[in-house]
Scaffold this motif. Structure first.
Motif, PDB file in Angstrom:
ATOM      1  N   THR A 128       5.009  -6.512   4.897  1.00  0.00           N
ATOM      2  CA  THR A 128       4.653  -7.917   5.123  1.00  0.00           C
ATOM      3  C   THR A 128       4.696  -8.682   3.803  1.00  0.00           C
ATOM      4  OG1 THR A 128       3.152  -7.217   6.873  1.00  0.00           O
ATOM      5  CG2 THR A 128       2.804  -9.420   5.975  1.00  0.00           C
ATOM      6  N   LYS A 156       4.508 -17.790  -1.663  1.00  0.00           N
ATOM      7  CA  LYS A 156       4.350 -18.345  -3.014  1.00  0.00           C
ATOM      8  C   LYS A 156       5.619 -19.077  -3.453  1.00  0.00           C
ATOM      9  CE  LYS A 156       1.055 -17.188  -2.195  1.00  0.00           C
ATOM     10  NZ  LYS A 156       0.378 -16.361  -1.182  1.00  0.00           N
ATOM     11  N   ALA A 208      -2.871  -7.484  -0.741  1.00  0.00           N
ATOM     12  CA  ALA A 208      -1.847  -6.541  -1.194  1.00  0.00           C
ATOM     13  C   ALA A 208      -2.369  -5.631  -2.301  1.00  0.00           C
ATOM     14  CB  ALA A 208      -0.636  -7.333  -1.688  1.00  0.00           C
ATOM     15  N   GLY A 245      -0.169  -1.226   7.866  1.00  0.00           N
ATOM     16  CA  GLY A 245      -0.409  -2.656   7.652  1.00  0.00           C
ATOM     17  C   GLY A 245      -1.038  -3.394   8.810  1.00  0.00           C
ATOM     18  N   ASP A 286       9.687   3.809   7.133  1.00  0.00           N
ATOM     19  CA  ASP A 286       9.384   2.395   7.382  1.00  0.00           C
ATOM     20  C   ASP A 286      10.365   1.841   8.402  1.00  0.00           C
ATOM     21  OD1 ASP A 286       7.690  -0.007   6.118  1.00  0.00           O
ATOM     22  OD2 ASP A 286       9.694  -0.722   6.677  1.00  0.00           O
ATOM     23  N   ASP A 320      -4.004  -2.686   4.753  1.00  0.00           N
ATOM     24  CA  ASP A 320      -4.534  -3.574   5.793  1.00  0.00           C
ATOM     25  C   ASP A 320      -4.996  -2.822   7.038  1.00  0.00           C
ATOM     26  OD1 ASP A 320      -3.890  -5.715   4.191  1.00  0.00           O
ATOM     27  OD2 ASP A 320      -2.637  -6.735   5.677  1.00  0.00           O
ATOM     28  N   ALA A 352       0.854  -1.196   0.000  1.00  0.00           N
ATOM     29  CA  ALA A 352       0.000   0.000   0.000  1.00  0.00           C
ATOM     30  C   ALA A 352       0.888   1.243   0.000  1.00  0.00           C
ATOM     31  CB  ALA A 352      -0.925  -0.018   1.214  1.00  0.00           C
ATOM     32  N   GLY A 357       7.561   5.822  12.546  1.00  0.00           N
ATOM     33  CA  GLY A 357       6.889   7.103  12.285  1.00  0.00           C
ATOM     34  C   GLY A 357       5.663   7.260  13.171  1.00  0.00           C
TER      35      GLY A 357
HETATM   36  P1  FAD Z   1       2.217  -4.246   5.281  1.00  0.00           P
HETATM   37  O1  FAD Z   1       2.619  -5.052   4.112  1.00  0.00           O
HETATM   38  O2  FAD Z   1       1.924  -4.926   6.558  1.00  0.00           O
HETATM   39  O3  FAD Z   1       3.302  -3.113   5.463  1.00  0.00           O
HETATM   40  C1  FAD Z   1       3.278  -2.183   6.494  1.00  0.00           C
HETATM   41  C2  FAD Z   1       4.676  -1.627   6.693  1.00  0.00           C
HETATM   42  O4  FAD Z   1       4.606  -0.533   7.577  1.00  0.00           O
HETATM   43  C3  FAD Z   1       5.654  -2.615   7.310  1.00  0.00           C
HETATM   44  O5  FAD Z   1       6.885  -2.549   6.640  1.00  0.00           O
HETATM   45  C4  FAD Z   1       5.798  -2.109   8.748  1.00  0.00           C
HETATM   46  O6  FAD Z   1       7.062  -2.412   9.317  1.00  0.00           O
HETATM   47  C5  FAD Z   1       5.656  -0.615   8.533  1.00  0.00           C
HETATM   48  N1  FAD Z   1       5.206   0.144   9.709  1.00  0.00           N
HETATM   49  C6  FAD Z   1       4.138  -0.118  10.499  1.00  0.00           C
HETATM   50  N2  FAD Z   1       4.007   0.847  11.436  1.00  0.00           N
HETATM   51  C7  FAD Z   1       5.014   1.731  11.234  1.00  0.00           C
HETATM   52  C8  FAD Z   1       5.411   2.923  11.858  1.00  0.00           C
HETATM   53  N3  FAD Z   1       4.728   3.438  12.886  1.00  0.00           N
HETATM   54  N4  FAD Z   1       6.515   3.552  11.390  1.00  0.00           N
HETATM   55  C9  FAD Z   1       7.198   3.054  10.341  1.00  0.00           C
HETATM   56  N5  FAD Z   1       6.866   1.930   9.708  1.00  0.00           N
HETATM   57  C10 FAD Z   1       5.783   1.275  10.140  1.00  0.00           C
HETATM   58  N6  FAD Z   1      -2.051 -10.777   0.056  1.00  0.00           N
HETATM   59  C11 FAD Z   1      -2.271 -10.959  -1.252  1.00  0.00           C
HETATM   60  O7  FAD Z   1      -2.877 -10.098  -1.893  1.00  0.00           O
HETATM   61  N7  FAD Z   1      -1.829 -12.078  -1.900  1.00  0.00           N
HETATM   62  C12 FAD Z   1      -1.170 -13.056  -1.240  1.00  0.00           C
HETATM   63  O8  FAD Z   1      -0.774 -14.051  -1.844  1.00  0.00           O
HETATM   64  C13 FAD Z   1      -0.924 -12.896   0.133  1.00  0.00           C
HETATM   65  N8  FAD Z   1      -0.253 -13.840   0.827  1.00  0.00           N
HETATM   66  C14 FAD Z   1       0.027 -13.634   2.146  1.00  0.00           C
HETATM   67  C15 FAD Z   1       0.735 -14.603   2.838  1.00  0.00           C
HETATM   68  C16 FAD Z   1       1.053 -14.434   4.169  1.00  0.00           C
HETATM   69  C17 FAD Z   1       1.827 -15.486   4.887  1.00  0.00           C
HETATM   70  C18 FAD Z   1       0.665 -13.224   4.819  1.00  0.00           C
HETATM   71  C19 FAD Z   1       1.041 -12.989   6.253  1.00  0.00           C
HETATM   72  C20 FAD Z   1      -0.040 -12.254   4.156  1.00  0.00           C
HETATM   73  C21 FAD Z   1      -0.375 -12.455   2.804  1.00  0.00           C
HETATM   74  N9  FAD Z   1      -1.111 -11.507   2.084  1.00  0.00           N
HETATM   75  C22 FAD Z   1      -1.380 -11.710   0.759  1.00  0.00           C
HETATM   76  C23 FAD Z   1      -1.589 -10.259   2.711  1.00  0.00           C
HETATM   77  C24 FAD Z   1      -0.657  -9.103   2.351  1.00  0.00           C
HETATM   78  O9  FAD Z   1       0.643  -9.410   2.776  1.00  0.00           O
HETATM   79  C25 FAD Z   1      -1.159  -7.830   2.994  1.00  0.00           C
HETATM   80  O10 FAD Z   1      -2.489  -7.590   2.595  1.00  0.00           O
HETATM   81  C26 FAD Z   1      -0.305  -6.644   2.584  1.00  0.00           C
HETATM   82  O11 FAD Z   1       1.042  -6.839   2.930  1.00  0.00           O
HETATM   83  C27 FAD Z   1      -0.819  -5.366   3.238  1.00  0.00           C
HETATM   84  O12 FAD Z   1      -0.075  -4.305   2.780  1.00  0.00           O
HETATM   85  P2  FAD Z   1       0.112  -2.968   3.619  1.00  0.00           P
HETATM   86  O13 FAD Z   1       1.027  -2.116   2.806  1.00  0.00           O
HETATM   87  O14 FAD Z   1      -1.190  -2.453   4.037  1.00  0.00           O
HETATM   88  O15 FAD Z   1       0.857  -3.391   4.970  1.00  0.00           O
END
Ligand code: FAD
Ligand code: AMP
Length: 476
Positions: free
Chosen positions: A48, A58, A329, A154, A34, A321, A15, A122
């Motif tokens: 994540t 995968k 994702a 996330g 991050d 998320d 995201a 952050g």
């Molecule tokens: P995240 O990917 O969780 O990223 C958030 C980031 O923010 C992280 O790097 C974290 O360290 C950082 N962060 C958080 N708080 C702070 C802060 N205060 N300051 C600085 N940094 C911070 N989805 C799919 O669509 N297809 C799939 O095949 C799939 N497989 C998956 C398999 C597994 C095992 C898991 C656990 C999840 C899977 N998902 C899949 C779900 C997918 O990973 C998430 O939906 C996606 O990563 C969410 O993206 P995001 O950017 O919202 O958050």
């Protein structure tokens, strides 16, 4: 003087990093904060998804599928290998290399787009200021100024008091990507997407896998006709899926974990060598904003946003998320693009009606739009076309003739309402239905579109034909 930006993104998952890239493309001066630290102890972008989610899972699914086919399927073609064996540390190292390549790739994209990557935690102080602190000491290092903020922090795995993690015998999905040997007996709590994917990996490599699922229904958000077929296939593969089984306690000794669970037959005990807790994920809002910032959470702990991902605080958006909607994702990435475009002054929105879902098991399960059980609960009249992969030449040649495509269309307008696939490459095939639905296509539009022969996509074509009882390669 404080550094100042047009946009500061907190979180570099799919995201946040996509939002940051789109902001930069639109000429906005952008920083992305991050805090991720990878297992080598280094900062890594991608969140994540790239580090411990979509990509590594995968990779292991692919490796385990190759192994399983070599051991059990290739003989049908007359292909015999002397002795198939799996070197788990090499498989894990392959996964780590792929992850490293992709997370480094995001860093390269940041440099190419002149995005400042700020490593640290952050915290939104107010709509115009973000504090960055050191992740090991917690000490505040810097406050940056900004016109807009995008919160993209996330989610993290949900934990359960009945089976607390020790990160060795009892692990979450992250730990399940790091086993260095195949556990003989593997327990999994939760038969949702992550539980099924992780269970498939280790089952293919030889573990006896038991999944305990509290709900009576298997995959309730999947079309029931497909979830029944998937359950049948998974059971055939040896996945022992116990529904209506609620874990109430666990005991750990040096050698094993003993679980107690309840189902309609009473209380039972299950001993396993390793246990994966896969009971869902929760939004990550820890230390993300001050009470004065004005950002509010909804009743389930997600950041409260409107249909344009705007929070209660002016100029502050939240995506991925950490907000309502599917934890996927691509959903977060689309929200990231839409928010970047809104900030730049364009009109933008995400079509939540056409977000595809995929479960990367064997067979894969993929769907978009409404299920038949959801439509039954409404007054909307619908018609259904189903086509089995057993009647698809390409699937048969691949030794993958299981499952089906199901297309649901409005009974009067013929407009596509949903597409559901269980079978080979469902993850890729669903894209055609997503595009069709995005363009408000009818089942007839799909039925009149030429599909190459012999391809798996012909099953989608035939299912669309079957909506009006004119499938060619099966009796209607
Ligand atoms: P995240 O990917 O969780 O990223 C958030 C980031 O923010 C992280 O790097 C974290 O360290 C950082 N962060 C958080 N708080 C702070 C802060 N205060 N300051 C600085 N940094 C911070 N989805 C799919 O669509 N297809 C799939 O095949 C799939 N497989 C998956 C398999 C597994 C095992 C898991 C656990 C999840 C899977 N998902 C899949 C779900 C997918 O990973 C998430 O939906 C996606 O990563 C969410 O993206 P995001 O950017 O919202 O958050
Ligand atoms: P998902 O939301 O797809 O990650 O799946 C998580 C699954 O875990 C859901 O199907 C839940 O019903 C299941 N679950 C949650 N708590 C328990 C529990 N105590 N015992 C067994 N299953 C559970």
């Amino acid at each position: 003087m404080a550094r100042s930006y047009d946009v500061v993104v907190i979180g570099a998952g799919p995201a946040g990093y996509v939002a940051a890239i789109r902001c930069a493309q639109l000429g906005l001066r952008t920083a992305c904060v991050d805090k991720w630290i990878n297992k080598q102890g280094k900062s890594a972008l991608g969140g994540t998804c790239l580090n411990v989610g979509c990509i590594p899972s995968k990779d292991l699914l692919q490796a385990s599928e190759y192994y399983h086919r070599l051991k059990h399927q290739f003989q049908a073609y007359g292909i015999h290998a002397k002795e198939a064996s799996i070197d788990v540390p090499t498989m894990i190292a392959h996964k780590d290399r792929i992850v490293q390549g992709l997370t480094d790739g995001v860093a390269t994209l940041f440099r190419a787009n002149s995005i400042d990557h700020i490593h640290g935690h952050g915290r939104l102080l107010d709509s115009k200021r973000v504090e960055i602190s050191d992740i090991s000491t917690g000490e505040a290092k810097e406050v940056v100024e900004t016109k807009h903020v995008i919160l993209a922090s996330g989610s993290v795995p949900a934990q359960m008091g009945e089976a607390p993690l020790d990160h060795e015998r009892i692990v979450d999905s992250t730990g399940a990507l790091e086993f260095q040997e195949v556990p003989q007996r593997l327990g999994i709590i939760g038969a949702g997407i992550i539980g099924l994917e992780m269970g498939s990996v280790w089952c293919r490599l030889g573990s006896q896998v038991v999944l305990l699922e509290a709900l009576d229904e298997f995959l309730p958000s999947v079309d029931q006709q497909l979830s029944k077929e998937a359950l049948r296939q998974f059971k055939k593969q040896g996945l022992d899926i116990r529904l209506g089984a609620r874990v109430v306690s666990s005991r750990k000794t040096k050698k094993q974990v003993t679980l107690n669970y309840q189902d309609s037959g009473g209380e039972h005990e299950l001993a396993v060598d390793r246990l994966i807790v896969a009971v869902g994920r929760r939004p990550n809002t820890e230390g993300l904003f001050t009470p004065e910032s004005g950002v509010a959470l909804d009743e389930r702990g997600f950041i409260d946003v409107d249909e344009h991902c705007r929070t209660n605080a002016p100029g502050v958006y939240a995506i991925g998320d950490v907000v309502r909607g599917p934890m996927l994702a691509h959903k977060g990435s689309e929200e990231g693009i839409a928010v970047a475009e809104l900030i730049a002054g364009s009109a933008a929105h995400v079509n939540y009606e056409t977000i595809p879902w995929v479960i990367y098991t064997e067979p894969e399960i993929a769907w978009v739009g409404k299920t038949e059980q959801a439509l039954k609960a409404t007054v909307e009249p619908y018609k259904v076309g189903v086509f089995p992969f057993a009647a698809n030449g390409r699937a048969r040649a691949m030794e993958a003739g299981v499952g089906m495509v199901k297309i649901i269309a409005h009974a009067e307008s013929d407009r596509l309402l949903g597409a559901h696939i269980v079978g080979p490459m469902a993850s890729e095939l669903i894209a055609e239905a997503v595009v069709a639905m995005e363009y408000a296509a009818s089942a007839e539009d799909l039925a009149r579109t030429v599909h190459a022969h012999p391809t798996l996509s012909e099953a989608v074509h035939e299912a669309a034909l079957a909506v009006d009882k004119r499938a060619v390669h099966r009796a209607n």
